[in-house]
Scaffold this active site. Sequence first.
Site: not given
Ligand code: BGC
Length: 464
Positions: A168, A371
């Site tokens: 990111e 994610e």
């Molecule tokens: C990040 C994580 C973070 C998650 C929730 C993402 O932007 O890669 O490190 O914990 O979002 O905020």
Amino acid sequence: MTPDQLLLPSSFRFGTATAAAQIEGAAEEDGRGPSIWDVFAAEPGRIRGGDTPAVACDHYHRRAEDVRDLADLGVHDYRFSISWSRVLPDGRGTINLPGLDFYSRLVDDLLAAGIRPVPTLYHWDLPQALQSEGGWLSRSTSEAFADYAATMVDALGDRVTTWFTLNEMNVHTLYGHALTDHAPALGMGLDCLPVAHNLLRGHGLAVDAIRAAGPRQQAGVVQQHFPVRAASDSAEDIDAADLFRILTNWTFSDPILSGRYPEDWVAELVLTSAGLTAQQLEDDLVVVSRPLDHYGVNYYEPTLIEAPRPGKDYSGVLEVDFPADMPFRPVRVEGVERTDFDWPVVPSGLTDILVALRERYPDLPPVTVTENGCSYHDSPGPDGAVHDDRRIDYLRAHLHAVADAIAAGVDVRGYYVWSAMDNFEWAAGYAERFGLVHVDHTTQERTRKDSWYWYRDVITRAAG
Ligand code: BGC
């Protein structure tokens, strides 16, 4: 068809994801050097509740237990990140062997459990030593990153073949460099564009380093993508949303996937603010756009944007506030459920962004959703269990959104839940809980949530 039956290919890979600074702890052990997040968190008022990542989930010492948990869950892949300053305490130079050894043993444990290790080389935790030399504002940081990438591929490449370079870049640039909500809190506004360029160049140089290790090595990058919508049909709001979309999404993916910045004015701004010649910019973009084997998409929520209305109070819409001179403002997405972190739940946004990427980039590499997840504050009840039904609903709906994207022709190969366990949620500290496993941050006791059992069943059923 049961509600959890999904139209996903039989080769689809289920996983979970974490990041070093969010779970490892052991911040000062075995020769690790400080990262920008250790320094940032030590400053009063930066992190909710005064929390720090110094101990986090103590994963550095509980590695074996945590891998056993992943094995029981049945995931195919585990995405974790490597702490650069654990391996190279000064960011470059002498290797800290105990630090390297931790990752080597993690990889061995994962392989022994039948899980594919999927490391990300950089998840926002720059060695403080490099920050002191200018951090990502300096071109030399991109080169140091490539050397570090080469060190890691050299050490682990006999067992690891699936790599992600950076996590990111857009969030790191915006929250940590344009604004002050994340480390290193530079607050530079649009002047931080050289950071974006150096991150992109660091990615490209790292891809070269990974490729140099041999034909088995597969390289990719993880980006946060989100649909950006205008809050109304007015020309001002549409322009503001277009600008925000360009700066937060396409400025970071077009250079990689198309070899150019999304607009001439962005390229011009990069060129002048980074002090580059036109030839240098052109040469850099060749490196930035090296072909990739896979592309990671993180998705949490769409963003609704309007042109600033004079006198209107925008505080509390996102967990960050935009300075008054920014020509766009995020506004609250109404009419949808929200997580306990107050983020809107919009599963269709994941389908939309995957389809948008497919349409924008004819050569889009195979995608993994690297994610996706939600923070709900559920804790063990009197029966000892964690009944997090809202997380199950969230994950189920987003997995269906992935299946919809596949049906629409997007080549999505896998999905990783954020996160394997409750962890250090950056500026929100330990208050937010994204895990499938509950972590008591006082005792470090782990408790599998109902969503953990649900996800295990989804994986088992998909195999059968
Ligand atoms: C990040 C994580 C973070 C998650 C929730 C993402 O932007 O890669 O490190 O914990 O979002 O905020």
